[in-house]
Design an enzyme around this catalytic site. Structure first.
Site, PDB file in Angstrom:
ATOM      1  N   ASP A 155      39.822 -55.430  22.759  1.00  0.00           N
ATOM      2  CA  ASP A 155      41.200 -55.903  22.515  1.00  0.00           C
ATOM      3  C   ASP A 155      41.919 -54.882  21.634  1.00  0.00           C
ATOM      4  O   ASP A 155      41.999 -55.027  20.416  1.00  0.00           O
ATOM      5  CB  ASP A 155      41.139 -57.279  21.845  1.00  0.00           C
ATOM      6  CG  ASP A 155      42.511 -57.851  21.556  1.00  0.00           C
ATOM      7  OD1 ASP A 155      43.498 -57.351  22.139  1.00  0.00           O
ATOM      8  OD2 ASP A 155      42.600 -58.781  20.736  1.00  0.00           O
ATOM      9  N   ASN A 157      45.091 -54.002  21.181  1.00  0.00           N
ATOM     10  CA  ASN A 157      46.289 -54.342  20.406  1.00  0.00           C
ATOM     11  C   ASN A 157      46.089 -55.539  19.482  1.00  0.00           C
ATOM     12  O   ASN A 157      47.018 -55.949  18.780  1.00  0.00           O
ATOM     13  CB  ASN A 157      47.479 -54.599  21.339  1.00  0.00           C
ATOM     14  CG  ASN A 157      47.191 -55.723  22.338  1.00  0.00           C
ATOM     15  OD1 ASN A 157      46.186 -56.429  22.199  1.00  0.00           O
ATOM     16  ND2 ASN A 157      48.051 -55.871  23.333  1.00  0.00           N
ATOM     17  N   HIS A 314       2.606 -43.825   2.417  1.00  0.00           N
ATOM     18  CA  HIS A 314       2.440 -42.621   1.607  1.00  0.00           C
ATOM     19  C   HIS A 314       3.666 -42.450   0.716  1.00  0.00           C
ATOM     20  O   HIS A 314       4.801 -42.639   1.156  1.00  0.00           O
ATOM     21  CB  HIS A 314       2.294 -41.400   2.526  1.00  0.00           C
ATOM     22  CG  HIS A 314       2.277 -40.089   1.817  1.00  0.00           C
ATOM     23  ND1 HIS A 314       3.311 -39.174   1.904  1.00  0.00           N
ATOM     24  CD2 HIS A 314       1.358 -39.526   0.997  1.00  0.00           C
ATOM     25  CE1 HIS A 314       3.021 -38.111   1.174  1.00  0.00           C
ATOM     26  NE2 HIS A 314       1.842 -38.290   0.618  1.00  0.00           N
ATOM     27  N   GLU A 344       1.126 -46.541  -2.314  1.00  0.00           N
ATOM     28  CA  GLU A 344       0.720 -45.449  -3.185  1.00  0.00           C
ATOM     29  C   GLU A 344       1.615 -45.412  -4.421  1.00  0.00           C
ATOM     30  O   GLU A 344       2.828 -45.572  -4.324  1.00  0.00           O
ATOM     31  CB  GLU A 344       0.808 -44.116  -2.446  1.00  0.00           C
ATOM     32  CG  GLU A 344       0.299 -42.949  -3.266  1.00  0.00           C
ATOM     33  CD  GLU A 344       0.340 -41.635  -2.510  1.00  0.00           C
ATOM     34  OE1 GLU A 344      -0.376 -40.705  -2.927  1.00  0.00           O
ATOM     35  OE2 GLU A 344       1.075 -41.539  -1.510  1.00  0.00           O
ATOM     36  N   HIS A 358       6.752 -40.937  -9.908  1.00  0.00           N
ATOM     37  CA  HIS A 358       7.591 -40.013  -9.132  1.00  0.00           C
ATOM     38  C   HIS A 358       6.673 -39.013  -8.439  1.00  0.00           C
ATOM     39  O   HIS A 358       5.447 -39.053  -8.603  1.00  0.00           O
ATOM     40  CB  HIS A 358       8.621 -39.307 -10.030  1.00  0.00           C
ATOM     41  CG  HIS A 358       8.059 -38.200 -10.881  1.00  0.00           C
ATOM     42  ND1 HIS A 358       8.423 -36.888 -10.752  1.00  0.00           N
ATOM     43  CD2 HIS A 358       7.147 -38.233 -11.886  1.00  0.00           C
ATOM     44  CE1 HIS A 358       7.772 -36.152 -11.634  1.00  0.00           C
ATOM     45  NE2 HIS A 358       6.999 -36.947 -12.334  1.00  0.00           N
ATOM     46  N   LYS A 444     -10.016 -43.485  -9.353  1.00  0.00           N
ATOM     47  CA  LYS A 444     -11.269 -42.868  -9.803  1.00  0.00           C
ATOM     48  C   LYS A 444     -12.075 -43.851 -10.644  1.00  0.00           C
ATOM     49  O   LYS A 444     -11.519 -44.739 -11.303  1.00  0.00           O
ATOM     50  CB  LYS A 444     -10.970 -41.628 -10.626  1.00  0.00           C
ATOM     51  CG  LYS A 444     -10.204 -40.541  -9.882  1.00  0.00           C
ATOM     52  CD  LYS A 444     -11.065 -39.888  -8.813  1.00  0.00           C
ATOM     53  CE  LYS A 444     -10.300 -38.779  -8.122  1.00  0.00           C
ATOM     54  NZ  LYS A 444     -11.108 -38.136  -7.068  1.00  0.00           N
ATOM     55  N   SER A 627     -10.446 -39.528   0.822  1.00  0.00           N
ATOM     56  CA  SER A 627      -9.075 -39.176   1.177  1.00  0.00           C
ATOM     57  C   SER A 627      -9.011 -37.765   1.741  1.00  0.00           C
ATOM     58  O   SER A 627      -9.647 -36.841   1.215  1.00  0.00           O
ATOM     59  CB  SER A 627      -8.163 -39.274  -0.053  1.00  0.00           C
ATOM     60  OG  SER A 627      -7.951 -40.613  -0.409  1.00  0.00           O
ATOM     61  N   ASP A 760      23.220 -42.080  33.837  1.00  0.00           N
ATOM     62  CA  ASP A 760      22.336 -42.057  35.001  1.00  0.00           C
ATOM     63  C   ASP A 760      20.922 -42.300  34.495  1.00  0.00           C
ATOM     64  O   ASP A 760      20.180 -41.349  34.220  1.00  0.00           O
ATOM     65  CB  ASP A 760      22.418 -40.707  35.719  1.00  0.00           C
ATOM     66  CG  ASP A 760      23.852 -40.283  36.002  1.00  0.00           C
ATOM     67  OD1 ASP A 760      24.629 -41.148  36.430  1.00  0.00           O
ATOM     68  OD2 ASP A 760      24.195 -39.109  35.761  1.00  0.00           O
ATOM     69  N   ASP A 784      25.087 -43.344  37.833  1.00  0.00           N
ATOM     70  CA  ASP A 784      26.303 -44.026  37.369  1.00  0.00           C
ATOM     71  C   ASP A 784      26.149 -45.532  37.235  1.00  0.00           C
ATOM     72  O   ASP A 784      26.963 -46.304  37.745  1.00  0.00           O
ATOM     73  CB  ASP A 784      27.479 -43.738  38.331  1.00  0.00           C
ATOM     74  CG  ASP A 784      27.817 -42.267  38.359  1.00  0.00           C
ATOM     75  OD1 ASP A 784      27.611 -41.603  37.329  1.00  0.00           O
ATOM     76  OD2 ASP A 784      28.275 -41.774  39.403  1.00  0.00           O
ATOM     77  N   HIS A 814      19.857 -39.155  32.437  1.00  0.00           N
ATOM     78  CA  HIS A 814      19.660 -37.863  33.092  1.00  0.00           C
ATOM     79  C   HIS A 814      20.988 -37.108  33.069  1.00  0.00           C
ATOM     80  O   HIS A 814      21.798 -37.185  33.989  1.00  0.00           O
ATOM     81  CB  HIS A 814      19.175 -38.072  34.528  1.00  0.00           C
ATOM     82  CG  HIS A 814      18.928 -36.791  35.255  1.00  0.00           C
ATOM     83  ND1 HIS A 814      19.711 -36.355  36.290  1.00  0.00           N
ATOM     84  CD2 HIS A 814      18.001 -35.830  35.062  1.00  0.00           C
ATOM     85  CE1 HIS A 814      19.265 -35.202  36.733  1.00  0.00           C
ATOM     86  NE2 HIS A 814      18.222 -34.866  36.003  1.00  0.00           N
TER      87      HIS A 814
END
Length: 981
Positions: A155, A157, A314, A344, A358, A444, A627, A760, A784, A814
């Site tokens: 729509d 307008n 990770h 982690e 961090h 550990k 690990s 396509d 199409d 395609h």
């Protein structure tokens, strides 16, 4: 979502008051990082599905879906608020909306506390209504919303009506290629009110239903209704039993389907299902390709932990790349609620004796360890109660280690108490069931020979941070700031290592995990960081950083030339002396580092003791977690796959991304799942093929984060690289008829957007699992038509180990210009259900493909027809080396171009039944596996027509035109190395 429960029961008066204020709009200040606040008018759209604002340069993109909102927090809690001075804003006027996959924050300030309270209440009420929807209600709601938004966007307008010209434009946007005469006829039939020549929304819904009438579903209904236009309850039951392979179908069940899905009151009264109701039922979650029973936990959860794949993250705290992105505690909440069970935490010494989290030696932001633990405690068991593994990467001093242990014990409390856990066998790990509600600390542990009275001791210090050599580390704490030489060395080492690592990537996006990605991330992010932190300039970092960026041009040339010396093909790899590629065990033992560990933290580690490979002793002990970076794991899988599988039957193994994946890209998890690795950790913040595979893997079994490994991997052993890895076991045959598509949009990054040509489409189906099972096949192109293309083609696959196989449905446009990827959906083989099913493309509201699935058991040697020997090889002898599953070759630019152009079927042309058998001897066509550059078998049993000879790519890459048969071979696809492990 527990805090949303209270908002579900708000009084209707309060709800309407909030909605009225929000839809009218409120002027608020929008805080931005590194900039002054912007005053904008924020409002809720009339359908209550989107939060919008104006003015905005983003125009239509200036919106946030209510569905995408993760949480709303009150006060000055976000990082952007924390950067503001304390007295700048009244906390009662502040709130933050977290939304999207990367937890973007929208930080808002109202003019008074009452406005903030109204918005927080209204948003949480809307979120609460969404949180407990069942799948059918959600599908109906999203469909209704999609119709409304489609109407509003058409729509132009804004008068609430669609004229015929706006309708024609909408047809083009929806990829519908109907004659204008047909569109006008349907338009006139739907236009029934007095205002002729326009459609109201209600009339548009009628028009859309006429346009969406499905020939495939109508013929299916007729075949079971004795040529009537409806199904009785008995006929519906017959359809469900015969086609959908459902057991125990009762008349009451069928009557319930009619009550739920039939739209005609007349048909409901007669207890029959018409075509509209049948279409709604077939498009409902009940007929989805994914087994609805697998939305709940259905596997045996009483086996040892080592018998399960465990969803693992990770660097969980990061929102983006590994060098410059933000760290947020909320990322733990997000991944835990997604089903992740191993997170982690990288711990470092922080100011004031408070440990922080961090990514070490980088410019990522820091968050308090205490905040991370509190977030995990709050969200760990909201979605399910199966255990969470806390992978602690400890870089702290003994004093701050004790603080870490104190926080863990004070916040987690009895969740850490594993004294009552019954393993049943001292040499066996406990089960997920016995560990419900528990948090396991992976870290550990002090050596046993120290004795219980030792307060601290030395332990080995091999972990992910040590993958970066010392001279590569970005040391922000250096005296007098970081020198230009150190920054240069850091970036240069990254570039060199990245070139080596890129040889083992398995990516669909060739721009990821590349030098280009590193340069972009470093150049943009580092400059932004230095600009926002003027205090850095005093120590000389700002000028050094910027001067370094001007030198990147030099490294572009040197890195390109240097890449040639890294062994980019098989011959160069073979020339390297063995001593330059030591075994992973000797590499692990090359540099032994130790660190001090305190007793308090060591004692919290029970069943998940982090050990290095050389510390493994064959003493029958349990509870070790080994690990590996992906590089080292890659070598172990190549050299000792069967031994690795045996180790993983008793202990846990964690594989994490290379430290040089600066852009947080992900590796292919399949090779490590194929050898029984349980904790294959991925960057959850990075969307893409690998996370889609991971999401599909753990979607089954109630998305609880634990998926049972195949029994053959839990006992005994086999070679996952073998051509017939399990000769005694029956194989599965997947017969997949791709029937049609529905509402397939233009590619998301189409160069021309909605103005582009109608797509396509064609469908590609890929099997991903053991190397012998990896293959793909595809349909022809339909010209199409993206709205309702019809393929009606059958693809057949043989799968040796269906328990770990994934089935990936991809839709492509395609089109030789621009990107051609439309969408995908990946499902575990074991979660496929037989019969007529819809495959909804991930992330797209209405787009789907309609298929029929049959799964058969087959026994004996039934090898799949495999590709052409020596395809694209000038020297046929080189082709033989490609049959070795351990061979490795870097993908060239030509490979990537040929993959794009030669993998698509010929546009608008039927496939030849004889294919290459007319040109190549049959014995040649079945000798060697032909593989794509991504390591997947290209099926040639249903070969595709060659492209026209006029196509320029062959002339460019191959120099001169080969003889006619070779041209046809070139169009089929290039033979490439097997899946790289």
């Amino acid at each position: 979502m527990a805090d949303l429960e209270v908002y579900k029961n708000l009084s209707p008066e309060k709800v309407e008051r909030c909605m009225s204020v929000m839809q009218s709009g409120t002027q608020m200040i929008k805080l931005k990082r590194g900039a002054k606040g912007l005053v904008r008018l924020f409002y809720l759209d009339e359908h209550r599905t989107r939060l919008r604002w104006r003015p905005s340069r983003k125009s239509e993109k200036a919106k946030i879906l209510i569905d995408s909102i993760y949480k709303v927090t009150e006060g000055r809690q976000s990082e952007i608020f924390h950067r503001q001075a304390e007295g700048n804003f009244d906390p009662s006027c502040c709130f933050t909306i977290y939304h999207g996959n990367h937890m973007e924050s929208l930080d808002l300030i109202t003019s008074n506390p009452e406005e903030a309270r109204t918005w927080i209440t209204g948003l949480k009420y809307l979120m609460a209504g969404i949180s407990d929807e069942d799948s059918l209600a959600k599908r109906q709601r999203t469909h209704d919303q999609w119709l409304k938004h489609t109407f509003e966007e058409a729509d132009k307008n804004g008068d609430g009506l669609l004229n015929i010209e706006e309708t024609h434009q909408l047809m083009h946007k929806l990829n519908v290629n109907l004659p204008r005469r047909k569109v006008r006829q349907m338009f006139q039939e739907a236009d029934t009110d007095e205002n002729q020549g326009t459609l109201t929304f209600e009339e548009f819904c009628v028009f859309y239903k006429m346009m969406s009438l499905r020939r495939d579903l109508y013929l299916l209904l007729l075949s079971y209704s004795d040529k009537k236009d409806h199904l009785t309850a008995e006929e519906l039951a017959q359809f469900l039993k015969v086609e959908q392979k459902m057991n125990n179908v009762t008349t009451d069940y069928c009557l319930d389907i009619i009550r739920k899905f039939e739209v005609s009151e007349e048909n409901k009264a007669k207890n029959v299902l018409g075509i509209e109701g049948f279409t709604s039922f077939m498009r409902s979650p009940a007929c989805d390709v994914f087994n609805p029973l697998h939305h709940e936990v259905f596997q045996d959860m009483e086996q040892p932990l080592c018998n399960y794949y465990i969803a693992s993250s990770h660097n969980t705290y990061l929102t983006g790349d590994q060098l410059l992105s933000q760290s947020r505690a909320d990322m733990y909440a997000r991944v835990l609620q997604e089903g992740c069970r191993c997170v982690e935490v990288d711990c470092w010494d922080g100011p004031d004796g408070e440990p922080v989290v961090h990514h070490g030696y980088t410019l990522t932001s820091k968050i308090l360890f205490r905040d991370v633990v509190e977030t995990i405690n709050k969200h760990a068991f909201v979605k399910n109660e199966f255990p969470v593994i806390l992978s602690i990467e400890n870089h702290c001093s003994v004093q701050q280690q004790r603080k870490i242990a104190q926080y863990l014990k004070a916040i987690f409390r009895d969740k850490l108490d594993l004294s009552s856990v019954d393993t049943g066998d001292s040499k066996q790990l406990p089960s997920p069931q016995s560990l419900r509600g528990k948090i396991l600390v992976k870290g550990k542990k002090l050596p046993y020979h120290l004795g219980d009275d030792a307060e601290e001791g030395d332990v080995s210090d091999e972990d992910s941070a040590d993958e970066i050599e010392d001279e590569c580390k970005f040391r922000l704490h250096c005296n007098n700031g970081t020198t230009e030489h150190q920054v240069e060395s850091f970036i240069r080492k990254k570039l060199e290592s990245l070139l080596k690592e890129s040889q083992i990537r398995d990516k669909e996006d060739p721009d990821s995990f590349t030098v280009r990605a590193l340069l972009k991330a470093t150049h943009e992010g580092l400059n932004a960081h230095l600009t926002q932190h003027p205090d850095v300039k005093e120590s000389g970092k700002k000028s050094h950083g910027r001067s370094l960026m001007t030198n990147f041009g030099k490294y572009k040339k040197t890195t390109k030339s240097r890449s040639k010396s890294y062994g980019t093909d098989d011959e160069e790899d073979a020339q390297q002396p063995p001593s330059k590629e030591p075994s992973p065990l000797s590499r692990l033992g090359r540099r032994r580092k130790t660190m001090k560990l305190c007793r308090e933290l060591s004692d919290l580690v029970v069943y998940t003791n982090s050990v290095a490979a050389q510390d493994i002793m064959d003493d029958g002990s349990t509870g070790n977690v080994l690990s590996f970076s992906e590089t080292r794991a890659h070598q172990v899988v190549q050299q000792k796959a069967e031994q690795f599988m045996v180790y993983n039957q008793k202990q846990l193994t964690r594989v994490y991304p290379s430290a040089y994946r600066i852009d947080s890209s992900n590796f292919n998890p399949l090779p490590y799942w194929s050898t029984g690795c349980q904790l294959v950790a991925l960057n959850y913040q990075s969307e893409g093929r690998m996370m889609q595979l991971n999401r599909a893997k753990f979607k089954t079994n109630g998305n609880c984060g634990y998926v049972l490994k195949p029994q053959q991997m839990c006992k005994g052993t086999f070679n996952p690289f073998s051509g017939d890895p399990l000769p005694a076991n029956p194989k599965k045959q997947l017969v997949l008829k791709v029937i049609s598509g529905q509402q397939l949009p233009k590619p998301p990054d189409s160069m021309f957007g909605d103005r582009g040509e109608i797509i396509d489409p064609f469908v590609e189906v890929e099997i991903i699992g053991l190397p012998v099972d990896c293959c793909k096949d595809q349909t022809r192109v339909v010209d199409d038509n993206g709205f309702n293309p019809m393929w009606e083609e059958t693809l057949t696959f043989t799968v040796h180990m269906p328990e770990i196989a994934l089935v990936r449905f991809l839709v492509w446009d395609h089109d030789p210009i621009g990107r051609d990827f439309v969408g995908q959906r990946t499902v575990t083989f074991s979660s496929l259900v037989p019969g007529y099913r819809h495959v909804y493309l991930e992330g797209l509201t209405e787009a789907s493909i309609f298929v029929h699935i049959t799964i058969n058991d087959i026994c004996g040697k039934s090898r799949q027809l495999q590709g052409l020997k020596g395809l694209f090889h000038k020297n046929p002898r080189l082709a033989a080396s490609d049959s070795n599953p351990h061979s490795m070759r870097k993908r060239s630019l030509g490979d990537r171009i040929l993959r794009r152009t030669a993998s698509a079927p010929a546009k608008g042309r039927k496939k030849s039944k004889t294919g290459f058998h007319e040109m190549v001897e049959i014995k040649e066509s079945v000798c060697e596996p032909a593989r794509e550059p991504d390591g997947v078998l290209r099926r040639t049993a249903r070969s595709l027509q060659a492209r026209p000879v006029s196509m320029p790519v062959g002339r460019t890459l191959l120099g001169a035109w080969p003889p006619a048969p070779a041209v046809a071979e070139a169009a089929e696809g290039k033979e490439s190395p097997p899946v790289q492990f």
